[in-house]
Write a protein that holds these residues in place. Structure first.
Motif, PDB file in Angstrom:
ATOM      1  N   LYS A 113      -3.406  -1.036  -9.967  1.00 38.76           N
ATOM      2  CA  LYS A 113      -3.576   0.080  -9.248  1.00 38.76           C
ATOM      3  C   LYS A 113      -2.631  -0.019  -7.793  1.00 38.76           C
ATOM      4  CE  LYS A 113      -8.070  -0.317  -7.374  1.00 38.76           C
ATOM      5  NZ  LYS A 113      -9.404   0.096  -7.145  1.00 38.76           N
ATOM      6  N   TYR A 114      -2.572  -1.246  -7.418  1.00 38.64           N
ATOM      7  CA  TYR A 114      -1.659  -1.647  -6.333  1.00 38.64           C
ATOM      8  C   TYR A 114      -0.190  -1.819  -6.586  1.00 38.64           C
ATOM      9  CZ  TYR A 114      -6.135  -2.422  -4.286  1.00 38.64           C
ATOM     10  OH  TYR A 114      -7.435  -2.235  -3.643  1.00 38.64           O
ATOM     11  N   PRO A 148       2.208   0.129  -7.479  1.00 39.54           N
ATOM     12  CA  PRO A 148       3.145   1.318  -6.695  1.00 39.54           C
ATOM     13  C   PRO A 148       3.171   1.088  -5.493  1.00 39.54           C
ATOM     14  CG  PRO A 148       1.683   2.498  -8.405  1.00 39.54           C
ATOM     15  CD  PRO A 148       1.164   0.898  -8.216  1.00 39.54           C
ATOM     16  N   LEU A 149       2.282   0.365  -4.736  1.00 35.63           N
ATOM     17  CA  LEU A 149       2.411  -0.011  -3.289  1.00 35.63           C
ATOM     18  C   LEU A 149       3.221  -0.991  -3.190  1.00 35.63           C
ATOM     19  CD1 LEU A 149       1.306   0.464  -0.351  1.00 35.63           C
ATOM     20  CD2 LEU A 149      -0.539  -0.637  -0.923  1.00 35.63           C
ATOM     21  N   ALA A 195       7.015  -0.268  -4.038  1.00 30.56           N
ATOM     22  CA  ALA A 195       7.465   0.508  -3.009  1.00 30.56           C
ATOM     23  C   ALA A 195       7.940  -0.334  -1.735  1.00 30.56           C
ATOM     24  CB  ALA A 195       6.691   1.453  -2.752  1.00 30.56           C
ATOM     25  N   ALA A 196       7.008  -1.211  -1.487  1.00 33.46           N
ATOM     26  CA  ALA A 196       7.266  -2.074  -0.351  1.00 33.46           C
ATOM     27  C   ALA A 196       8.354  -2.955  -0.414  1.00 33.46           C
ATOM     28  CB  ALA A 196       5.888  -2.912  -0.252  1.00 33.46           C
ATOM     29  N   LEU A 231      -2.697   0.612   6.795  1.00 32.81           N
ATOM     30  CA  LEU A 231      -3.484   0.285   5.662  1.00 32.81           C
ATOM     31  C   LEU A 231      -4.985  -0.543   6.260  1.00 32.81           C
ATOM     32  CD1 LEU A 231      -0.657  -1.477   3.239  1.00 32.81           C
ATOM     33  CD2 LEU A 231      -2.078   0.794   3.089  1.00 32.81           C
ATOM     34  N   GLY A 287      -9.007   0.858   5.732  1.00 33.73           N
ATOM     35  CA  GLY A 287     -10.108   0.193   5.310  1.00 33.73           C
ATOM     36  C   GLY A 287      -9.849  -1.008   4.496  1.00 33.73           C
ATOM     37  N   PHE A 288      -8.464  -1.448   4.281  1.00 37.29           N
ATOM     38  CA  PHE A 288      -7.868  -2.521   3.578  1.00 37.29           C
ATOM     39  C   PHE A 288      -8.502  -4.029   4.602  1.00 37.29           C
ATOM     40  CE2 PHE A 288      -4.911  -1.648   0.130  1.00 37.29           C
ATOM     41  CZ  PHE A 288      -5.160  -0.070   0.531  1.00 37.29           C
TER      42      PHE A 288
END
Lengths: 229, 380
Positions: free
Chosen positions: B2-3, B5-6, B9-10, B293, B297-298
């Motif tokens: 789920k991470y 795409p993040l 993109a980064a 981020l 809450g990361f």
């Protein structure tokens, strides 16, 4: 109504080189659940520092900070991160969206920390974007949105995990009057229709009028009692 | 997942920078694949050496020949099962770049000590009885389209004939196969008699002897006996296992392992700085985003992991592309090293190196992201 935010004798000091500056002096305030509070005051009065303490981004040097039934000043860094994810939605002056992610991916960020499935996350994201009136802009990147639309996306991101409290730091500071009013109406709607407790820092007296209470700070102290809007 | 795409993109936040970094890592891993592939191919050849066979060469140098007459004396020694010999012919076909591994041998002896070379009986007999006969590997036959009955001229870079020419004609009478190791199917064998009668110098000599021992555990003893037999003669010998001989032969080219290690060390050392500074810069530019981020809450650990995953994604992607390119180009080296595929261990090794690179280049920026103070970072 019961207090969702309660600060007792809070002191916050910062050290700048050899100098120690006390930003908040024995501050005690209470904010009721479902309230919409505007924190006002001149620059350097400690508004953002107070907001950071309420939002669990910072810890007091002394005193107690109770938010959503938890002594957050006693939580560890990891516990505080989890607590923020569960209880607080943040809205910033400059939106602070991830420029390389689409609106929906930005809104989805807080949900990555939950156990929701991909489909559930998508559903919640769409619901949040619908609330702020931007469902049709889900695929757009921040650079393709106007300031007002970007701030709406930021509000959707703050809302999507259904937090107890919304913390807004000058949410209209970068917007023109008309757009600012739209954003403030949106916040007011979230407060009245969705029961969200909102704490908003603002310099703008007109923005403060949208809140149900105003708290004025000066030199780290509360100088005035609450005033009903 | 789920991470992803993040992370993705980064990674592509600054496209040009990412492309150049990817390219530099890709080229490094392409080099890694090719060099380690060659090194690994040579090592594999050495590892495949037969434990029953020993090689006897001149103690002076591999290029010094030994008397043919020594063979009978070696054959008579206890512990020796069979003896064959071979010599270095060093020819090319039509053009110097068409180098061919060619050896004059005595057919019956040679194919006896190399049972892995499969040659039909009738072809072996034809080889024995045809003066200009040659037996070639199946791969070599495929490469030049040679078949049984063809006349093949080779130009030796060493051996001249009495008329001063160096062109030798051969008739292909057999095609051998090595099912256990196709890389060995590129040699060219011809009759020693034709060679010895036809050359203008060095008559009555051979390049080296191949000794098949009865018991591999007695190899050291047999080697000592052979070398003792020719001690203090004009042609002293050096006998070693096939593996040792192959290692010594490769060292004539150079210490390939050391050369490869040095080159790759320097390439990856430079790459560490390039990739490391890219990652540092990337994180430095994104301090406010990373702070957001954390605000959402990361946790500190999540931030550390995210940045490390980002550098892993970058390094693994580029390494995979580099190794894939090496894999695609590797068959081009077949003529040089005789191996057609990039060895699988090299790919595994490449992935491990990529993970190490990702960790080393990512850990400092990841630690910085972990320690990021939200309030300070948001204040800008």
């Amino acid at each position: 109504m019961s207090a969702i935010v309660s600060l007792h004798n809070v002191v916050k000091t910062y050290t700048r080189g050899k100098q120690t500056v006390e930003v908040l002096h024995n501050l005690s305030i209470e904010i009721a659940q479902g309230d919409f509070v505007a924190l006002m005051g001149p620059s350097g009065s400690g508004k953002t520092t107070l907001l950071n303490l309420i939002g669990g981004l910072d810890r007091p040097s002394r005193g107690e900070v109770n938010v959503a039934g938890e002594r957050i000043d006693q939580l560890s860094s990891g516990q505080l991160a989890k607590w923020r994810a569960r209880h607080v939605g943040f809205v910033f002056q400059f939106y602070n969206l991830m420029p390389m992610l689409s609106a929906e991916r930005n809104v989805e960020l807080p949900l990555l920390l939950t156990n929701l499935s991909g489909a559930q996350r998508k559903q919640n994201v769409l619901a949040a974007l619908t609330v702020v009136g931007l469902a049709d802009r889900a695929k757009h990147k921040p650079a393709e949105l106007s300031g007002g639309q970007a701030q709406r996306v930021a509000i959707a991101r703050a809302l999507v995990a259904d937090p107890t409290l919304l913390v807004c730091d000058e949410p209209t500071g970068d917007l023109d009057r008309t757009t600012a009013d739209e954003i403030l109406h949106l916040l007011q709607m979230l407060n009245k229709d969705h029961g969200k407790t909102i704490v908003m820092v603002t310099h703008d007296p007109k923005a403060a009028e949208y809140a149900s209470h105003q708290l004025h700070l000066d030199k780290g102290q509360l100088v005035e009692g609450s005033a009903h809007a | 997942m789920k991470y992803f795409p993040l992370l993705w993109a980064a990674l592509w936040r600054k496209k040009a920078r990412t492309i150049f970094t990817l390219l530099s890592i890709l080229v490094a891993f392409l080099l890694f694949g090719m060099l380690q592939g060659v090194n690994s191919a040579f090592n594999q050849a050495v590892e495949k050496a037969n434990v029953n066979r020993m090689i006897t060469t001149s103690s002076i140098a591999l290029t010094e020949n030994l008397p043919y007459a020594d063979m009978a004396q070696i054959e008579a020694l206890p512990g020796v099962a069979n003896v064959a010999h071979a010599s270095w012919f060093g020819p090319y076909y039509q053009d110097p770049k068409n180098f061919i591994f060619t050896f004059p041998v005595e057919p019956d002896r040679y194919f006896l000590v190399y049972p892995e070379l499969i040659l039909p009986k009738d072809q072996l007999e034809a080889f024995e009885h045809t003066r200009t006969g040659a037996v070639i590997g199946a791969d070599l036959a495929r490469k030049y389209g040679w078949k049984i009955g063809d006349r093949v001229p080779l130009h030796s870079t060493i051996w001249t004939k009495p008329d001063g020419t160096s062109d030798w004609n051969f008739d292909v009478v057999g095609i051998y196969q090595v099912p256990s190791d196709r890389a060995q199917e590129s040699a060219f064998f011809f009759n020693y008699k034709y060679f010895d009668e036809g050359r203008s110098f060095g008559k009555g000599t051979v390049g080296w002897y191949i000794i098949q021992v009865k018991d591999p555990t007695q190899s050291a003893q047999v080697a000592a006996t052979v070398d003792k037999l020719f001690a203090n003669s004009t042609d002293e010998t050096k006998t070693e296992t096939e593996k040792e001989f192959q290692q010594a032969f490769l060292k004539q080219i150079g210490d390939i392992n050391m050369i490869v290690t040095y080159i790759l060390f320097e390439v990856f050392f430079a790459l560490l700085f390039a990739t490391g500074s890219t990652m540092m810069q990337s994180v430095r530019e994104r301090v406010p985003e990373l702070a957001v981020l954390k605000t959402l809450g990361f946790s500190d650990t999540a931030m550390l992991t995210l940045v490390l995953c980002e550098s892993t994604l970058l390094c693994l992607l580029a390494a995979a592309l580099g190794l894939l390119t090496a894999w695609a180009l590797f068959p081009g080296l077949k003529d040089v090293i005789g191996v057609v595929k990039l060895p699988a261990p090299v790919i595994v090794e490449g992935i491990v190196v990529a993970l190490l690179l990702a960790f080393v280049t990512g850990i400092v920026p990841a630690w910085r992201a972990k320690r990021l103070d939200i309030v300070e970072a948001l204040r800008g």
